[in-house]
Design a protein around this motif. Sequence first.
Motif, PDB file in Angstrom:
ATOM      1  N   ILE A  82       0.639  -1.024  -0.145  1.00 57.21           N
ATOM      2  CA  ILE A  82       0.291   0.056  -0.108  1.00 57.21           C
ATOM      3  C   ILE A  82       1.433   0.913   0.078  1.00 57.21           C
ATOM      4  CG2 ILE A  82      -1.668   1.495   1.165  1.00 57.21           C
ATOM      5  CD1 ILE A  82      -2.923  -1.187  -0.223  1.00 57.21           C
ATOM      6  N   GLU A  85       2.160   1.790  -3.302  1.00 57.53           N
ATOM      7  CA  GLU A  85       0.797   2.374  -4.214  1.00 57.53           C
ATOM      8  C   GLU A  85       1.218   4.244  -3.847  1.00 57.53           C
ATOM      9  OE1 GLU A  85      -4.169   1.480  -4.953  1.00 57.53           O
ATOM     10  OE2 GLU A  85      -2.865   0.388  -3.188  1.00 57.53           O
ATOM     11  N   TRP A  86       0.843   4.241  -3.693  1.00 58.14           N
ATOM     12  CA  TRP A  86       1.154   5.363  -1.803  1.00 58.14           C
ATOM     13  C   TRP A  86       2.300   6.263  -2.408  1.00 58.14           C
ATOM     14  CZ3 TRP A  86       4.292   8.251   1.816  1.00 58.14           C
ATOM     15  CH2 TRP A  86       3.196   8.637   2.305  1.00 58.14           C
ATOM     16  N   PHE A 105      -5.145   9.079   1.970  1.00 54.78           N
ATOM     17  CA  PHE A 105      -5.328   7.687   1.175  1.00 54.78           C
ATOM     18  C   PHE A 105      -4.673   6.339   1.336  1.00 54.78           C
ATOM     19  CE2 PHE A 105      -3.285   5.312  -2.142  1.00 54.78           C
ATOM     20  CZ  PHE A 105      -4.332   4.755  -2.883  1.00 54.78           C
ATOM     21  N   ASP A 108      -6.399   5.372   4.475  1.00 56.45           N
ATOM     22  CA  ASP A 108      -8.148   4.115   4.213  1.00 56.45           C
ATOM     23  C   ASP A 108      -7.480   3.767   3.493  1.00 56.45           C
ATOM     24  OD1 ASP A 108      -9.397   5.803   4.429  1.00 56.45           O
ATOM     25  OD2 ASP A 108      -9.500   7.262   2.684  1.00 56.45           O
ATOM     26  N   ARG A 109      -6.552   2.640   2.325  1.00 60.50           N
ATOM     27  CA  ARG A 109      -5.366   1.926   1.833  1.00 60.50           C
ATOM     28  C   ARG A 109      -5.238   0.727   3.127  1.00 60.50           C
ATOM     29  NH1 ARG A 109      -6.591  -0.721  -0.850  1.00 60.50           N
ATOM     30  NH2 ARG A 109      -4.626  -0.849  -3.160  1.00 60.50           N
ATOM     31  N   SER A 110      -4.325   1.221   3.685  1.00 58.53           N
ATOM     32  CA  SER A 110      -3.464   0.589   5.107  1.00 58.53           C
ATOM     33  C   SER A 110      -4.816  -0.362   5.751  1.00 58.53           C
ATOM     34  CB  SER A 110      -2.768   0.780   5.548  1.00 58.53           C
ATOM     35  OG  SER A 110      -1.763   1.990   4.520  1.00 58.53           O
ATOM     36  N   ASP A 112      -7.906  -1.035   5.388  1.00 58.30           N
ATOM     37  CA  ASP A 112      -9.034  -1.684   4.332  1.00 58.30           C
ATOM     38  C   ASP A 112      -7.621  -2.822   4.320  1.00 58.30           C
ATOM     39  OD1 ASP A 112     -10.843   0.067   4.999  1.00 58.30           O
ATOM     40  OD2 ASP A 112     -10.527   1.083   2.893  1.00 58.30           O
ATOM     41  N   ALA A 113      -6.691  -2.991   3.918  1.00 52.91           N
ATOM     42  CA  ALA A 113      -6.121  -4.169   3.645  1.00 52.91           C
ATOM     43  C   ALA A 113      -5.848  -4.890   4.672  1.00 52.91           C
ATOM     44  CB  ALA A 113      -4.426  -3.167   2.674  1.00 52.91           C
TER      45      ALA A 113
END
Length: 215
Positions: A82, A85-86, A105, A108-110, A112-113
């Motif tokens: 993640i 990706e960031w 972002f 959020d992604r961290s 959720d993943a």
Amino acid sequence: MDEAVDLAVKRAPRQKRAVETYERILDVATRLLSEIGVERISTNLIAAEAGIKVPTLYRYFPNKYAVLMALGDRLMTRQNEIVVEWLARNEDDERPEALIEDFHFLLDRSIDATRAEPGALTIMLALRAVPRLQEVRLGSHRQITDAIADRIVPRLPGATRAELWPRIRLSVELGYAAVEMALEEPLVDAATVKRETANQIQAYWRGWLAEYLKR
């Protein structure tokens, strides 16, 4: 002092059946870790629950801590993806502050993943609590700090890696602490954790970035 223990995987699986066995061992260990805790888990119990013989487990893992380390590596790898990706999202933006503008972002992604990974919170807590496993977490967080420093240092003329690395490392630790809190604290919703952590880290970065941008 905790005596040294071999934590390395003995043999990386290649054949389809071996890969399936390896993954089943990890999946069973994840469940047992959540159900009975790190102290009571054992290679004998993992093997029994996975439906394999103990010598089969020992083909891959020398002890239970090697199993737990493999779980930690798998989770840390997913979380680190993640961050990569960031970083890629802002690769063409030369402004040092671009990354923190996109920090929501990352959180959020961290979160959720991590939530999507089976047993993630239990694994994270084990990595923190068991001395033999702490280097997995520290090594992963240092790796991410290095990757962010590689992006930021060249964009701040006059800044040295030695100056910035501790500040970035602290931010990484706060980010992972927020992920952990979002998963384990039912009295604070995840959206609040994301928002408040992002705001705090953004304010912190703006403060020290301003020092270098004025030079």
